[in-house]
Design an enzyme around this catalytic site. Sequence first.
Site, mmCIF file in Angstrom:
data_model
loop_
_atom_site.group_PDB
_atom_site.id
_atom_site.type_symbol
_atom_site.label_atom_id
_atom_site.label_comp_id
_atom_site.label_asym_id
_atom_site.label_seq_id
_atom_site.Cartn_x
_atom_site.Cartn_y
_atom_site.Cartn_z
ATOM 1 N N ASN A 9 0.873 -1.175 0.000
ATOM 2 C CA ASN A 9 0.000 0.000 0.000
ATOM 3 C C ASN A 9 0.910 1.224 0.000
ATOM 4 O OD1 ASN A 9 -1.779 2.061 0.431
ATOM 5 N ND2 ASN A 9 -2.444 1.367 2.472
ATOM 6 N N TRP A 10 1.001 1.868 -1.160
ATOM 7 C CA TRP A 10 1.953 2.985 -1.283
ATOM 8 C C TRP A 10 1.412 4.269 -0.662
ATOM 9 C CZ3 TRP A 10 4.123 2.456 -7.017
ATOM 10 C CH2 TRP A 10 4.770 1.213 -7.122
ATOM 11 N N LYS A 11 0.150 4.264 -0.284
ATOM 12 C CA LYS A 11 -0.488 5.441 0.324
ATOM 13 C C LYS A 11 -0.244 6.684 -0.542
ATOM 14 C CE LYS A 11 -0.221 3.155 4.750
ATOM 15 N NZ LYS A 11 -0.140 3.224 6.200
ATOM 16 N N HIS A 97 -9.485 1.200 4.809
ATOM 17 C CA HIS A 97 -8.226 1.344 5.549
ATOM 18 C C HIS A 97 -8.458 2.262 6.750
ATOM 19 C CE1 HIS A 97 -4.129 2.442 6.551
ATOM 20 N NE2 HIS A 97 -3.750 1.373 5.869
ATOM 21 N N GLU A 99 -6.865 4.599 7.913
ATOM 22 C CA GLU A 99 -6.637 6.030 7.641
ATOM 23 C C GLU A 99 -7.868 6.657 6.987
ATOM 24 O OE1 GLU A 99 -2.950 5.395 5.589
ATOM 25 O OE2 GLU A 99 -2.030 4.830 7.495
ATOM 26 N N GLU A 169 -5.293 -4.980 10.384
ATOM 27 C CA GLU A 169 -4.270 -3.965 10.617
ATOM 28 C C GLU A 169 -4.571 -3.231 11.928
ATOM 29 O OE1 GLU A 169 -2.284 -2.742 6.638
ATOM 30 O OE2 GLU A 169 -4.031 -1.472 6.949
ATOM 31 N N GLY A 175 2.551 2.238 10.895
ATOM 32 C CA GLY A 175 3.500 3.345 10.796
ATOM 33 C C GLY A 175 4.189 3.693 12.100
ATOM 34 N N SER A 215 3.529 -2.169 10.361
ATOM 35 C CA SER A 215 4.975 -2.197 10.609
ATOM 36 C C SER A 215 5.647 -3.504 10.194
ATOM 37 C CB SER A 215 5.285 -1.873 12.074
ATOM 38 O OG SER A 215 4.861 -0.553 12.385
ATOM 39 N N GLY A 236 2.998 -1.151 4.285
ATOM 40 C CA GLY A 236 2.993 0.272 3.982
ATOM 41 C C GLY A 236 4.398 0.748 3.666
ATOM 42 N N GLY A 237 5.032 1.391 4.633
ATOM 43 C CA GLY A 237 6.344 2.016 4.440
ATOM 44 C C GLY A 237 7.372 1.149 3.720
HETATM 45 P P1 13P Z 1 3.111 0.396 7.692
HETATM 46 O O1 13P Z 1 3.623 -0.881 7.088
HETATM 47 O O2 13P Z 1 3.842 1.605 7.205
HETATM 48 O O3 13P Z 1 3.007 0.302 9.178
HETATM 49 O O4 13P Z 1 1.607 0.578 7.138
HETATM 50 C C1 13P Z 1 0.732 -0.475 7.194
HETATM 51 C C2 13P Z 1 -0.456 -0.139 6.415
HETATM 52 O O5 13P Z 1 -1.219 0.749 6.775
HETATM 53 C C3 13P Z 1 -0.706 -0.875 5.178
HETATM 54 O O6 13P Z 1 -1.982 -0.629 4.690
#
Ligand code: 13P
Length: 252
Positions: A9-11, A97, A99, A169, A175, A215, A236-237
């Site tokens: 997920n590149w956000k 998600h 967020e 999640e 994050g 994470s 994510g990251g």
């Molecule tokens: P991180 O891997 O950066 O913690 O993010 C997880 C995430 O929200 C994937 O959708």
Amino acid sequence: MNRKLIAGNWKMNLNVKESVHLAKTVAAGVSNLKDPNADVLICPAFLSLEQCGKTLKDSPVMLGAQDVCANDEGAYTGEISSAMLLSAGCEFVIIGHSERRKYYCETNETVNLKVKKALERGLKPVMCVGETLQERQDEIFEAIVGEQITEGLKEVSEDQLNFVTIAYEPVWAIGTGVNATPKQASDMHLFIRRKLSQLCSSGTAEAVRILYGGSVNAKNAKEILAAKGIDGALVGGASLKAEDFLTIISAC
Ligand code: 13P
């Protein structure tokens, strides 16, 4: 045991050029792995989907979006429909998600509308669930996640469930660098699977892939992915660095 799925997920990161470069690097890396033990999905920002779709045309790496509108078309300024995502080459779409739940007020009800619309139009939803830190501390995390599952999948047929992926999640792990322990994740995945089996046959419930997200990185992926009931990861990251993402894929 389900074949694993590693999704990135590149956000809201990377412009079109940077996204195409990363998509290309990931695709080349996955080809080099020859027979990876996982399916691979990347979810760039809307703006980059079409170009990334072209880049991935002859690659086993699949494309997904990070959100979708619950309506088909019309006066919904700023929204993107399922048909648009399909035309850009998307097969999957992340829905609900945390967020989006937190910053854009998405509820289980809106998540459900989006899940049903995506399925109706032929996209595969990756429906996200997970509790906040407060909800974990208050020990109501099973109730919260249970409700997210039953409400989010309301009126989704057993046939359609075959096209659904769940991503657990925990919000406190996203994050933050603090991942759920393999046992915490595994326990929740088993709980989610039990919830699913109340909605469909046990065979279908077993076949739904449940990913862990929060994470996940090149260092902890192996241990997390080896835990019982974990069918992959939503990253994510670490999915923004080709080398780390490929290491996570290789950890399967
Ligand atoms: P991180 O891997 O950066 O913690 O993010 C997880 C995430 O929200 C994937 O959708």
